[in-house]
Motif scaffolding. Structure first.
Motif, PDB file in Angstrom:
ATOM      1  N   ILE A  69      21.782 128.839  48.621  1.00  0.00           N
ATOM      2  CA  ILE A  69      22.633 129.089  48.208  1.00  0.00           C
ATOM      3  C   ILE A  69      22.500 127.849  47.045  1.00  0.00           C
ATOM      4  O   ILE A  69      22.761 127.141  45.721  1.00  0.00           O
ATOM      5  N   ILE A  70      22.953 126.280  47.820  1.00  0.00           N
ATOM      6  CA  ILE A  70      21.760 125.374  47.295  1.00  0.00           C
ATOM      7  C   ILE A  70      20.660 124.987  46.369  1.00  0.00           C
ATOM      8  O   ILE A  70      20.670 124.453  46.046  1.00  0.00           O
ATOM      9  N   SER A  71      19.583 125.712  46.843  1.00  0.00           N
ATOM     10  CA  SER A  71      18.518 125.984  46.122  1.00  0.00           C
ATOM     11  C   SER A  71      19.074 126.619  44.748  1.00  0.00           C
ATOM     12  O   SER A  71      18.159 125.919  43.471  1.00  0.00           O
ATOM     13  N   ALA A 110      35.568 130.280  43.261  1.00  0.00           N
ATOM     14  CA  ALA A 110      35.235 131.481  43.309  1.00  0.00           C
ATOM     15  C   ALA A 110      34.647 132.234  44.712  1.00  0.00           C
ATOM     16  O   ALA A 110      34.340 132.895  45.448  1.00  0.00           O
ATOM     17  N   ALA A 111      33.838 130.834  45.143  1.00  0.00           N
ATOM     18  CA  ALA A 111      32.888 130.935  46.621  1.00  0.00           C
ATOM     19  C   ALA A 111      34.203 131.180  47.601  1.00  0.00           C
ATOM     20  O   ALA A 111      33.930 131.543  48.790  1.00  0.00           O
ATOM     21  N   ALA A 123      28.391 132.153  42.486  1.00  0.00           N
ATOM     22  CA  ALA A 123      29.863 131.891  42.628  1.00  0.00           C
ATOM     23  C   ALA A 123      29.047 129.741  42.621  1.00  0.00           C
ATOM     24  O   ALA A 123      28.965 129.074  41.297  1.00  0.00           O
ATOM     25  N   ILE A 124      28.280 129.179  43.596  1.00  0.00           N
ATOM     26  CA  ILE A 124      28.156 127.908  43.714  1.00  0.00           C
ATOM     27  C   ILE A 124      26.481 127.942  42.856  1.00  0.00           C
ATOM     28  O   ILE A 124      26.506 126.842  42.580  1.00  0.00           O
ATOM     29  N   SER A 185      38.604 124.622  52.909  1.00  0.00           N
ATOM     30  CA  SER A 185      38.450 123.867  52.523  1.00  0.00           C
ATOM     31  C   SER A 185      37.759 124.273  51.144  1.00  0.00           C
ATOM     32  O   SER A 185      37.383 123.087  50.937  1.00  0.00           O
ATOM     33  N   LEU A 186      36.694 124.529  50.742  1.00  0.00           N
ATOM     34  CA  LEU A 186      36.183 124.880  49.913  1.00  0.00           C
ATOM     35  C   LEU A 186      36.712 125.053  48.581  1.00  0.00           C
ATOM     36  O   LEU A 186      36.755 124.512  47.697  1.00  0.00           O
ATOM     37  N   LEU A 187      37.986 125.641  48.483  1.00  0.00           N
ATOM     38  CA  LEU A 187      39.335 126.029  47.800  1.00  0.00           C
ATOM     39  C   LEU A 187      39.420 123.987  47.694  1.00  0.00           C
ATOM     40  O   LEU A 187      39.493 124.001  46.521  1.00  0.00           O
ATOM     41  N   SER A 188      39.739 123.441  48.439  1.00  0.00           N
ATOM     42  CA  SER A 188      40.047 122.335  48.848  1.00  0.00           C
ATOM     43  C   SER A 188      38.935 121.499  47.813  1.00  0.00           C
ATOM     44  O   SER A 188      40.107 120.332  46.602  1.00  0.00           O
TER      45      SER A 188
END
Length: 524
Positions: A69-71, A110-111, A123-124, A185-188
């Motif tokens: 994901i981060i990669s 969206a994630a 998304a991310i 938390s991700l939405l925030s």
């Protein structure tokens, strides 16, 4: 006096026009905006490790697949760097950064509704990754244009935004997850990242306009005085070549002029050669992306340094919490370790900026020392076995990471690499080359973890990449010195081969007359 007062437009939306690099002015507002852009981009990326175990449990995936994901995000951010440069040169930094903020927020929101890890990749990884590129790179580029002598210090201090973000976001998101879960938390976090749009609106373009020099025309001398001066110069020049003939160019001796003094009623002719052309010169068309930096060997070495050093930039922050949990450390104490790393990075960035701001100093060598020490810090992580050992390694790593991460892109503006003139295009190409390591770094560390079942092994790949980066960084200065010397030698050879033309002067006419008169006397 410092000629840094704005000269043309004073509106809030127009460009700032200065007669020289201001080293302040609206640049302080740009630095303030860059601080929050750093916090809401890299601060969120480095804090993403707090979601790592939650994503593994929710999607039932391995370390390597979650790390993609981060990669992918880092890869897209770096791979689209030339696009960011082209759009910034075409539409301006402000619009590009604001559009990037919208993309980042959209991807994170969206994630939070993702049902599979592939949804997170899109998304991310793709959407937010593109937004990170459009937000970060134009901001750091325009900040470098507002500062010259203070560039290193201001950039380093402003880049501490991501460190304060990691320090505050990691414990806050951890506590927030306990109350509302990781999805909300991700939405925030995605809603918070809309603040990048406000920061982008503060990035007013800058124009450096050289002050116009007023040329004073010399006072017209009387004609007789000018003829007397010419006569004296001609006599001296003729005698110096031992011609044996004394020639004068007074008005009485010039053929076709029987009278010495010009008529007063006749208008004086302007015999001066015009120095300036009144027609407006056509300005050269600005290149949207200049790939000529790829011909510079010093930049190529610096790009390879960034390529390998990127392996050690993101993986440690992603795996420090899983490593601490595997050693039996609680979640709260694990978050404290990440926060301590962030605080140490703040001091590292400020210290590096303060040192690099000193004159005279070879900044590329200071960067090399910091990269070597950062490699040592990465090698130390596998030897930590309890809380305080891991805390010590994290603090040392955070400090050294701050010295490198906050300065490696602004150093492109130094003459040892490419210089401020090619900073924009060089930054795009440099970050583009980094994308390969950004794509391979976290998954490579994840594969090592899945193979060895030990989170400490993730830091070996980071350390190996940093050592290779130090090797290429040590070649930057020798390549620049060798290239400059070879270019200077070629210029000297070309100058030696081209014969110098004799000066065009009215004395040639007089010499010709002297030869003709000499032949006439011999014939008589």
């Amino acid at each position: 006096s410092r000629m840094t007062v704005k000269a043309v437009k004073m509106s809030c939306t127009g460009p700032n026009v200065y007669t020289k690099v201001p080293d302040g002015g609206w640049g302080w507002t740009v630095a303030f905006a860059f601080f929050f852009v750093e916090a809401l981009t890299y601060g969120i990326i480095k804090s993403f490790g707090v979601f790592f175990n939650d994503l593994m449990e929710s999607f039932d995936e391995t370390n390597s697949r979650i790390s993609w994901i981060i990669s992918i995000c880092v890869f897209v951010q770096a791979f689209t760097a030339p696009l960011s440069t082209v759009l910034s040169n075409r539409f301006g930094h402000r619009c590009v950064v604001m559009a990037g903020g919208v993309l980042i927020s959209t991807g994170m929101v969206a994630a939070s509704f993702a049902r599979t890890v592939v949804d997170m990749y899109v998304a991310i990884g793709v959407v937010s990754g593109l937004g990170y590129c459009l937000s970060f790179l134009p901001t750091v580029t325009i900040l470098s244009q507002y500062f010259d002598k203070r560039r290193s210090l201001v950039t380093a201090v402003a880049s501490t935004g991501e460190c304060f973000a990691v320090f505050s976001f990691a414990p806050a998101i951890t506590a927030l997850k306990e109350q509302i879960g990781w999805r909300y938390s991700l939405l925030s976090a995605g809603a918070l990242q809309l603040g990048i749009v406000i920061c982008g609106s503060l990035l007013r373009p800058i124009v450096i306009k050289e002050p116009e020099e007023v040329k004073v025309q010399p006072v017209e001398e009387p004609a007789e005085t000018k003829y007397m001066l010419e006569n004296e110069q001609t006599r001296t020049s003729i005698e110096s070549i031992d011609s044996g003939v004394e020639i004068t160019t007074s008005p009485s001796n010039v053929p076709g002029n029987a009278k010495a003094e010009p008529k007063s009623e006749e208008p004086k002719k302007n015999v001066q050669i015009p120095v300036e052309n009144n027609s407006t010169p056509t300005e050269p068309k600005t290149k949207l992306l200049d790939f000529s930096v790829m011909k510079d060997y010093s930049f190529i070495c610096y790009a390879f340094f960034g390529l390998f050093a990127t392996l050690g930039f993101f993986a440690p922050s992603l795996y420090i919490i899983p490593l601490s949990l595997s050693l039996g450390i609680s979640k709260d104490h694990s978050a404290y370790i990440l926060s301590a790393m962030a605080i140490a990075e703040v001091f590292g960035r400020i210290s590096a900026g303060w040192v690099l701001n000193k004159k005279p100093i070879r900044k590329i060598y200071i960067e090399l020392i910091c990269v070597v020490l950062l490699s040592v810090a990465l090698f130390a992580f596998p030897f930590a076995s309890e809380f305080w050992g891991l805390m010590t390694c994290s603090i040392f790593f955070g400090f050294m990471l701050g010295t490198v991460a906050g300065t490696h892109i602004p150093l492109l503006a130094e003459d040892d690499v490419v210089g401020i003139a090619k900073m924009s295009s060089a930054a795009g190409v440099y970050v583009f080359i980094q994308s390969l390591a950004g794509l391979a770094g976290p998954p490579l560390a994840g594969v090592l973890v899945d193979t060895t079942q030990n989170y400490s092994s993730a830091f070996y790949s980071c350390a190996a990449g940093m050592v290779l980066g130090a090797l290429f960084l040590s070649l930057v200065r020798p390549c620049k010195v060798g290239l400059c010397q070879s270019q200077k030698q070629c210029v000297e050879e070309n100058v030696a081969e081209v014969p110098q033309d004799p000066p065009e002067d009215f004395i040639e006419m007089d010499i010709g007359k002297a030869e003709n008169s000499g032949k006439g006397s011999d014939s008589v």
